[in-house]
Design a protein around this motif. Structure first.
Motif, PDB file in Angstrom:
ATOM      1  N   GLY A   1       0.878  -1.157   0.000  1.00  0.00           N
ATOM      2  CA  GLY A   1       0.000   0.000   0.000  1.00  0.00           C
ATOM      3  C   GLY A   1       0.909   1.197   0.000  1.00  0.00           C
ATOM      4  N   CYS A   2       0.352   2.371   0.191  1.00  0.00           N
ATOM      5  CA  CYS A   2       1.190   3.569   0.238  1.00  0.00           C
ATOM      6  C   CYS A   2       0.431   4.651   0.989  1.00  0.00           C
ATOM      7  CB  CYS A   2       1.518   4.032  -1.172  1.00  0.00           C
ATOM      8  SG  CYS A   2       2.553   5.516  -1.211  1.00  0.00           S
ATOM      9  N   LEU A   3       1.158   5.406   1.789  1.00  0.00           N
ATOM     10  CA  LEU A   3       0.550   6.511   2.538  1.00  0.00           C
ATOM     11  C   LEU A   3      -0.036   7.559   1.597  1.00  0.00           C
ATOM     12  CD1 LEU A   3       3.276   6.852   5.307  1.00  0.00           C
ATOM     13  CD2 LEU A   3       0.874   6.262   5.700  1.00  0.00           C
TER      14      LEU A   3
ATOM     15  N   ASP B   1      -7.082   0.657  -2.156  1.00  0.00           N
ATOM     16  CA  ASP B   1      -6.380  -0.605  -2.098  1.00  0.00           C
ATOM     17  C   ASP B   1      -6.059  -1.020  -3.528  1.00  0.00           C
ATOM     18  OD1 ASP B   1      -5.819  -2.289   0.177  1.00  0.00           O
ATOM     19  OD2 ASP B   1      -6.885  -3.866  -0.946  1.00  0.00           O
ATOM     20  N   VAL B   2      -4.802  -1.327  -3.814  1.00  0.00           N
ATOM     21  CA  VAL B   2      -4.478  -1.845  -5.146  1.00  0.00           C
ATOM     22  C   VAL B   2      -3.894  -3.241  -4.951  1.00  0.00           C
ATOM     23  CG1 VAL B   2      -3.311  -1.453  -7.350  1.00  0.00           C
ATOM     24  CG2 VAL B   2      -3.934   0.509  -5.931  1.00  0.00           C
ATOM     25  N   PRO B   3      -4.708  -4.291  -5.176  1.00  0.00           N
ATOM     26  CA  PRO B   3      -4.243  -5.650  -4.925  1.00  0.00           C
ATOM     27  C   PRO B   3      -3.231  -6.127  -5.962  1.00  0.00           C
ATOM     28  CG  PRO B   3      -6.595  -5.633  -5.545  1.00  0.00           C
ATOM     29  CD  PRO B   3      -6.077  -4.246  -5.714  1.00  0.00           C
ATOM     30  N   GLY B   4      -2.345  -7.012  -5.533  1.00  0.00           N
ATOM     31  CA  GLY B   4      -1.380  -7.608  -6.457  1.00  0.00           C
ATOM     32  C   GLY B   4       0.004  -7.670  -5.854  1.00  0.00           C
ATOM     33  N   TYR B   5       0.832  -8.552  -6.437  1.00  0.00           N
ATOM     34  CA  TYR B   5       2.209  -8.671  -5.969  1.00  0.00           C
ATOM     35  C   TYR B   5       3.064  -7.574  -6.580  1.00  0.00           C
ATOM     36  CZ  TYR B   5       0.946 -13.390  -4.409  1.00  0.00           C
ATOM     37  OH  TYR B   5       0.358 -14.453  -3.792  1.00  0.00           O
ATOM     38  N   VAL B   6       3.980  -7.079  -5.774  1.00  0.00           N
ATOM     39  CA  VAL B   6       4.933  -6.058  -6.219  1.00  0.00           C
ATOM     40  C   VAL B   6       6.326  -6.677  -6.176  1.00  0.00           C
ATOM     41  CG1 VAL B   6       5.846  -3.741  -5.768  1.00  0.00           C
ATOM     42  CG2 VAL B   6       3.434  -4.246  -5.267  1.00  0.00           C
ATOM     43  N   PRO B   7       6.772  -7.256  -7.303  1.00  0.00           N
ATOM     44  CA  PRO B   7       8.080  -7.921  -7.286  1.00  0.00           C
ATOM     45  C   PRO B   7       9.210  -6.896  -7.181  1.00  0.00           C
ATOM     46  CG  PRO B   7       6.975  -8.227  -9.433  1.00  0.00           C
ATOM     47  CD  PRO B   7       6.114  -7.327  -8.607  1.00  0.00           C
ATOM     48  N   ARG B   8      10.106  -7.154  -6.235  1.00  0.00           N
ATOM     49  CA  ARG B   8      11.274  -6.283  -6.032  1.00  0.00           C
ATOM     50  C   ARG B   8      12.488  -7.169  -5.852  1.00  0.00           C
ATOM     51  NH1 ARG B   8       9.554  -1.082  -5.135  1.00  0.00           N
ATOM     52  NH2 ARG B   8       7.477  -0.774  -4.273  1.00  0.00           N
TER      53      ARG B   8
ATOM     54  N   TYR C   1       2.177   0.433  -7.474  1.00  0.00           N
ATOM     55  CA  TYR C   1       1.309  -0.303  -8.402  1.00  0.00           C
ATOM     56  C   TYR C   1       1.855  -0.300  -9.827  1.00  0.00           C
ATOM     57  CZ  TYR C   1      -0.712   4.394  -9.162  1.00  0.00           C
ATOM     58  OH  TYR C   1      -0.902   5.734  -9.421  1.00  0.00           O
ATOM     59  N   ASP C   2       2.860   0.555 -10.101  1.00  0.00           N
ATOM     60  CA  ASP C   2       3.518   0.527 -11.425  1.00  0.00           C
ATOM     61  C   ASP C   2       4.157  -0.839 -11.676  1.00  0.00           C
ATOM     62  OD1 ASP C   2       2.872   3.227 -11.427  1.00  0.00           O
ATOM     63  OD2 ASP C   2       4.934   3.929 -11.131  1.00  0.00           O
ATOM     64  N   HIS C   3       4.493  -1.551 -10.590  1.00  0.00           N
ATOM     65  CA  HIS C   3       5.181  -2.847 -10.709  1.00  0.00           C
ATOM     66  C   HIS C   3       4.219  -4.032 -10.770  1.00  0.00           C
ATOM     67  CE1 HIS C   3       9.072  -0.989  -9.779  1.00  0.00           C
ATOM     68  NE2 HIS C   3       8.551  -0.431  -8.722  1.00  0.00           N
TER      69      HIS C   3
END
Ligand code: UDB
Ligand code: ZN
Length: 187
Positions: free
Chosen positions: A113-115, A120-127, A168-170
């Motif tokens: 998430g982000c302050l 809510d933007v669901p999904g995996y954020v691969p890093r 969410y760009d990722h």
């Protein structure tokens, strides 16, 4: 300290700009950011104070998120160990650079998430699962250290803010819960 009303929300162009390098000694404004941002994180992680000031419990806050387009972010990652009272990472990172990164990806099981993002933007954020981070602290001293798992994810999220990137760009557009094959899941 900063309050929720001070935090810039998604849609504001400052969140999409590349932040400027910070010069030393820190200006009054930069010192204020460092102090107010770390105080936000500390207070927000105290359940009672968090409620009192109507905050969201935060682990990182980057300067662009309060409208300051400079390369600074406060990071406070609490200890994962119950009987350990020192945080696993705590500092204001200035002019941070990821000098190396693992081929191995990691993603939070719960997504991110982000302050600055109210929905809510669901999904995996691969890093990258592991990074070597170089940065300056408020005194201008240079640090270089290796981080893995959760602290590495938090720092990558904050550094993204300094480059105009949001979590969410990722996320994979076609299949939000699809991550590269060898992604470690971090819970
Ligand atoms: C956060 N907090 O601060 F493990 F004490 C998120 C929000 C967006 C949900 C407030 C968070 O992960 N809280 C948390 C987790 C713990 C222990 C604890 C609090 N951020 C920071 C942010 O938006 N910075 O720009 C989002 C995180 C998602 C992945 C890394 C940063
Ligand atoms: Zn964020």
């Amino acid at each position: 300290m900063y309050l929720m009303k001070d935090i810039v929300r998604d849609g504001d162009p400052v969140l999409r700009k590349r932040a400027a390098k910070v010069t030393f000694p820190l200006s009054e404004e930069d010192q204020e950011f460092a102090k107010r941002a770390m105080e936000y994180l500390e207070v927000s992680q105290d359940p009672e104070l968090c409620k009192k000031y109507k905050l969201r419990a935060g682990v990182g806050l980057a300067a662009p998120q309060v409208g300051i387009s400079k390369q600074m972010a406060a990071v406070l990652v609490p200890s994962l160990n119950e009987d350990d009272d020192q945080p696993s990472f705590k500092d204001v990172i200035i002019n941070p650079v990821i000098v190396s990164e693992s081929v191995q990806y990691g993603a939070l099981t719960e997504g991110e998430g982000c302050l600055s993002v109210d929905k809510d933007v669901p999904g995996y954020v691969p890093r990258h699962d592991r990074i070597t981070l170089r940065y300056q602290d408020v005194k201008g001293e240079t640090h270089q250290l290796r981080l893995k798992n959760y602290p590495a994810i938090v720092c990558q999220h904050e550094i993204d803010h300094l480059h105009g990137v949001l979590f969410y760009d990722h996320i994979n557009n076609d299949d939000p819960f699809k991550a590269p094959d060898d992604t470690i899941m971090i819970s």
